[in-house]
Design a protein around this motif. Sequence first.
Motif, PDB file in Angstrom:
ATOM      1  N   VAL A   6      41.937  35.696  34.069  1.00 24.96           N
ATOM      2  CA  VAL A   6      42.527  35.000  33.087  1.00 24.96           C
ATOM      3  C   VAL A   6      41.483  35.153  31.870  1.00 24.96           C
ATOM      4  CG1 VAL A   6      42.823  32.572  32.348  1.00 24.96           C
ATOM      5  CG2 VAL A   6      43.505  33.318  34.453  1.00 24.96           C
ATOM      6  N   LEU A   7      40.166  34.960  32.036  1.00 25.47           N
ATOM      7  CA  LEU A   7      39.432  35.071  30.926  1.00 25.47           C
ATOM      8  C   LEU A   7      39.322  36.793  30.404  1.00 25.47           C
ATOM      9  CD1 LEU A   7      37.189  33.734  29.461  1.00 25.47           C
ATOM     10  CD2 LEU A   7      35.240  34.516  30.895  1.00 25.47           C
ATOM     11  N   GLY A   8      39.492  37.593  31.365  1.00 32.59           N
ATOM     12  CA  GLY A   8      39.515  38.935  30.656  1.00 32.59           C
ATOM     13  C   GLY A   8      40.795  39.034  29.833  1.00 32.59           C
ATOM     14  N   ILE A   9      41.953  38.678  30.270  1.00 33.59           N
ATOM     15  CA  ILE A   9      43.174  38.687  29.468  1.00 33.59           C
ATOM     16  C   ILE A   9      43.040  37.816  28.255  1.00 33.59           C
ATOM     17  CG2 ILE A   9      45.531  38.056  29.429  1.00 33.59           C
ATOM     18  CD1 ILE A   9      45.816  38.333  32.381  1.00 33.59           C
ATOM     19  N   PHE A 275      35.543  42.686  21.639  1.00 32.41           N
ATOM     20  CA  PHE A 275      36.244  42.022  22.569  1.00 32.41           C
ATOM     21  C   PHE A 275      36.964  42.628  23.599  1.00 32.41           C
ATOM     22  CE2 PHE A 275      35.610  38.679  18.960  1.00 32.41           C
ATOM     23  CZ  PHE A 275      34.827  37.865  19.693  1.00 32.41           C
ATOM     24  N   TYR A 276      37.252  43.854  23.033  1.00 37.06           N
ATOM     25  CA  TYR A 276      37.807  44.449  23.954  1.00 37.06           C
ATOM     26  C   TYR A 276      37.028  44.930  25.505  1.00 37.06           C
ATOM     27  CZ  TYR A 276      40.254  48.884  26.249  1.00 37.06           C
ATOM     28  OH  TYR A 276      41.009  49.675  26.927  1.00 37.06           O
ATOM     29  N   ALA A 277      35.661  44.865  24.985  1.00 32.54           N
ATOM     30  CA  ALA A 277      34.575  45.366  25.982  1.00 32.54           C
ATOM     31  C   ALA A 277      34.275  44.133  26.735  1.00 32.54           C
ATOM     32  CB  ALA A 277      33.114  45.631  25.372  1.00 32.54           C
ATOM     33  N   TRP A 278      34.485  42.817  26.317  1.00 31.51           N
ATOM     34  CA  TRP A 278      34.513  41.730  27.040  1.00 31.51           C
ATOM     35  C   TRP A 278      35.513  41.604  27.803  1.00 31.51           C
ATOM     36  CZ3 TRP A 278      32.561  36.729  24.234  1.00 31.51           C
ATOM     37  CH2 TRP A 278      31.217  36.943  23.464  1.00 31.51           C
ATOM     38  N   GLY A 279      36.714  41.852  27.623  1.00 32.31           N
ATOM     39  CA  GLY A 279      38.036  42.034  28.298  1.00 32.31           C
ATOM     40  C   GLY A 279      37.805  42.695  29.574  1.00 32.31           C
ATOM     41  N   HIS A 280      37.513  43.924  29.215  1.00 29.90           N
ATOM     42  CA  HIS A 280      37.333  45.077  30.322  1.00 29.90           C
ATOM     43  C   HIS A 280      36.340  44.612  31.328  1.00 29.90           C
ATOM     44  CE1 HIS A 280      38.250  49.313  31.400  1.00 29.90           C
ATOM     45  NE2 HIS A 280      36.963  49.364  31.563  1.00 29.90           N
ATOM     46  N   ALA A 281      35.324  43.941  30.766  1.00 30.78           N
ATOM     47  CA  ALA A 281      34.318  43.666  31.958  1.00 30.78           C
ATOM     48  C   ALA A 281      34.956  42.671  32.967  1.00 30.78           C
ATOM     49  CB  ALA A 281      33.275  43.260  31.163  1.00 30.78           C
ATOM     50  N   SER A 282      35.952  41.838  32.602  1.00 33.96           N
ATOM     51  CA  SER A 282      36.501  40.849  33.618  1.00 33.96           C
ATOM     52  C   SER A 282      37.559  41.584  34.309  1.00 33.96           C
ATOM     53  CB  SER A 282      36.903  39.559  32.740  1.00 33.96           C
ATOM     54  OG  SER A 282      35.739  39.113  31.984  1.00 33.96           O
ATOM     55  N   ILE A 283      38.034  42.615  34.118  1.00 36.83           N
ATOM     56  CA  ILE A 283      39.322  43.170  34.799  1.00 36.83           C
ATOM     57  C   ILE A 283      38.800  43.976  36.100  1.00 36.83           C
ATOM     58  CG2 ILE A 283      41.150  44.948  34.681  1.00 36.83           C
ATOM     59  CD1 ILE A 283      41.498  42.420  32.887  1.00 36.83           C
ATOM     60  N   PRO A 284      39.398  43.779  37.119  1.00 42.15           N
ATOM     61  CA  PRO A 284      38.901  44.570  38.232  1.00 42.15           C
ATOM     62  C   PRO A 284      38.997  45.798  38.377  1.00 42.15           C
ATOM     63  CG  PRO A 284      40.738  42.546  38.905  1.00 42.15           C
ATOM     64  CD  PRO A 284      40.538  42.854  37.239  1.00 42.15           C
ATOM     65  N   VAL A 285      37.921  46.525  38.974  1.00 42.10           N
ATOM     66  CA  VAL A 285      37.575  47.957  38.525  1.00 42.10           C
ATOM     67  C   VAL A 285      38.799  48.932  39.134  1.00 42.10           C
ATOM     68  CG1 VAL A 285      36.254  50.036  39.134  1.00 42.10           C
ATOM     69  CG2 VAL A 285      35.276  47.678  38.978  1.00 42.10           C
ATOM     70  N   GLN A 286      39.558  48.413  40.115  1.00 43.36           N
ATOM     71  CA  GLN A 286      40.896  49.245  40.502  1.00 43.36           C
ATOM     72  C   GLN A 286      42.075  49.339  39.332  1.00 43.36           C
ATOM     73  OE1 GLN A 286      39.518  46.572  42.069  1.00 43.36           O
ATOM     74  NE2 GLN A 286      41.168  45.466  43.283  1.00 43.36           N
ATOM     75  N   TYR A 287      41.873  48.184  38.572  1.00 44.98           N
ATOM     76  CA  TYR A 287      43.036  47.908  37.619  1.00 44.98           C
ATOM     77  C   TYR A 287      42.390  48.219  36.113  1.00 44.98           C
ATOM     78  CZ  TYR A 287      45.494  46.346  41.697  1.00 44.98           C
ATOM     79  OH  TYR A 287      46.200  46.229  42.813  1.00 44.98           O
ATOM     80  N   ASP A 288      41.339  48.942  36.048  1.00 42.15           N
ATOM     81  CA  ASP A 288      40.635  48.943  34.567  1.00 42.15           C
ATOM     82  C   ASP A 288      41.567  49.560  33.604  1.00 42.15           C
ATOM     83  OD1 ASP A 288      40.540  51.579  35.597  1.00 42.15           O
ATOM     84  OD2 ASP A 288      38.430  51.734  35.375  1.00 42.15           O
ATOM     85  N   TYR A 289      42.439  50.376  34.362  1.00 39.75           N
ATOM     86  CA  TYR A 289      43.563  51.278  33.186  1.00 39.75           C
ATOM     87  C   TYR A 289      44.380  50.192  32.478  1.00 39.75           C
ATOM     88  CZ  TYR A 289      46.494  50.898  37.450  1.00 39.75           C
ATOM     89  OH  TYR A 289      46.974  50.261  38.457  1.00 39.75           O
ATOM     90  N   MET A 290      44.536  48.964  33.254  1.00 39.53           N
ATOM     91  CA  MET A 290      45.349  47.969  32.308  1.00 39.53           C
ATOM     92  C   MET A 290      44.912  47.339  31.048  1.00 39.53           C
ATOM     93  SD  MET A 290      48.230  47.356  33.752  1.00 39.53           S
ATOM     94  CE  MET A 290      48.885  48.917  34.614  1.00 39.53           C
ATOM     95  N   SER A 291      43.564  47.321  30.902  1.00 38.65           N
ATOM     96  CA  SER A 291      42.984  46.926  29.426  1.00 38.65           C
ATOM     97  C   SER A 291      43.540  47.565  28.461  1.00 38.65           C
ATOM     98  CB  SER A 291      41.432  47.427  29.561  1.00 38.65           C
ATOM     99  OG  SER A 291      40.702  46.499  30.166  1.00 38.65           O
ATOM    100  N   TRP A 292      43.927  48.919  28.407  1.00 37.87           N
ATOM    101  CA  TRP A 292      44.931  49.382  27.132  1.00 37.87           C
ATOM    102  C   TRP A 292      46.148  48.773  27.016  1.00 37.87           C
ATOM    103  CZ3 TRP A 292      42.898  51.461  23.125  1.00 37.87           C
ATOM    104  CH2 TRP A 292      43.710  52.235  22.123  1.00 37.87           C
ATOM    105  N   MET A 293      46.960  48.429  28.054  1.00 40.73           N
ATOM    106  CA  MET A 293      47.972  47.987  28.270  1.00 40.73           C
ATOM    107  C   MET A 293      48.132  46.513  27.353  1.00 40.73           C
ATOM    108  SD  MET A 293      49.579  45.370  30.165  1.00 40.73           S
ATOM    109  CE  MET A 293      51.122  44.564  29.581  1.00 40.73           C
ATOM    110  N   LEU A 294      46.942  45.579  27.980  1.00 45.00           N
ATOM    111  CA  LEU A 294      46.991  44.484  27.553  1.00 45.00           C
ATOM    112  C   LEU A 294      46.525  44.126  26.043  1.00 45.00           C
ATOM    113  CD1 LEU A 294      44.973  42.911  30.339  1.00 45.00           C
ATOM    114  CD2 LEU A 294      47.170  42.427  29.621  1.00 45.00           C
ATOM    115  N   HIS A 295      45.708  45.432  25.440  1.00 41.78           N
ATOM    116  CA  HIS A 295      45.288  45.592  24.113  1.00 41.78           C
ATOM    117  C   HIS A 295      46.490  45.690  23.211  1.00 41.78           C
ATOM    118  CE1 HIS A 295      42.358  45.977  20.865  1.00 41.78           C
ATOM    119  NE2 HIS A 295      42.958  46.996  20.425  1.00 41.78           N
TER     120      HIS A 295
END
Length: 344
Positions: A6-9, A275-295
């Motif tokens: 939730v915090l990552g999102i 803040f992308y870096a902050w969000g990315h750090a809170s996303i599970p490693v196996q789903y790190d590719y989702m950071s771009w979709m969220l951004h």
Amino acid sequence: MSSSIVLGIFWHFVGATSAACFYAPYKKVRHWSWETMWSLGGLFSWIILPWGISYWLLPDFWAYYGSFSASVLLPVFLFGAMWGVGNIGYGLTMRYLGMSLGIGIAIGITLIIGTLMTPIIQGRFGMMIGTPGGRMTLLGVLVAVVGVGIVTYAGLLKERALGIRAEEFNLRKGLALAIMCGVFSAGMSFAMDAAKPMHDAAAQIGISPLYVALPSYVVIMGGGALINLGFCILRLMTRRDLSLRADLSVASSVLLTNVLFSVLAGVMWYLQFFFYAWGHASIPVQYDYMSWMLHMSFYVLGGGIVGLLLKEWLSTGTKPTRILCLGALVIVLAANIVGMGMAS
């Protein structure tokens, strides 16, 4: 859904909202060419802030970067330059298609490519379609694209209601540029993935997980700066209708205001990836590719919210606003679907 996800999102939303707002200060700049204000803002967002923050974070700035081989740094830099090409094409897309259609096509393409291409190249596509969590995150990507499309349609209705048209509408050129922009803009996502050895090295010297990605921005944004600043400088030197000397010869009060607003825009642009870096750090490693979709989906959502707060939709009638709100709800739904997929 865990509190970490939730915090990552949330941090991705904060960063994307900063991205959606960053151009507003540029609108306050007067009697300057686009090239001058873009260069000054970019100087802060692509060079001064990444270098300054990394120098503050790293115990030994030069030793850190010197510890990597060219085989590590060069892909990171080139993907940053790839993003820079997409960034330049972004403005031309708006010119030929208009703001809403141009943004919708470009963001939709870069969302899909930047999100899915990395796990496909890494051979993780089987995990994506073979596990319940992976399938749910893919569903979230699809829903996000639908949400972007709905918001884009609302923007088109808004532009028609206000009588806004593309500067030089050309569907063929505009679509080609939007596709090019969407593909090349995904370079930032690829660069972040290529920079993982830099993130790991930062973690090994004791940097907090929230900040491990920030030193890599020196290299990533260096590539983007080379393209963007090179383009602007070339135009200032070769175009007869542009003159840096004339831009700097405005009244002192205007000069100071222009500098301040350009710098503010640059800071806001950088904050999106801080803040992308902050969000990315809170996303599970196996789903790190989702950071771009969220951004990228939150970027569209943030732009709509900012437009509502600035009362840009007041004179457009109720239909565009209702459709905008529907699109915003769909994007929020997509984020929740992705979050549940990552938590499963």
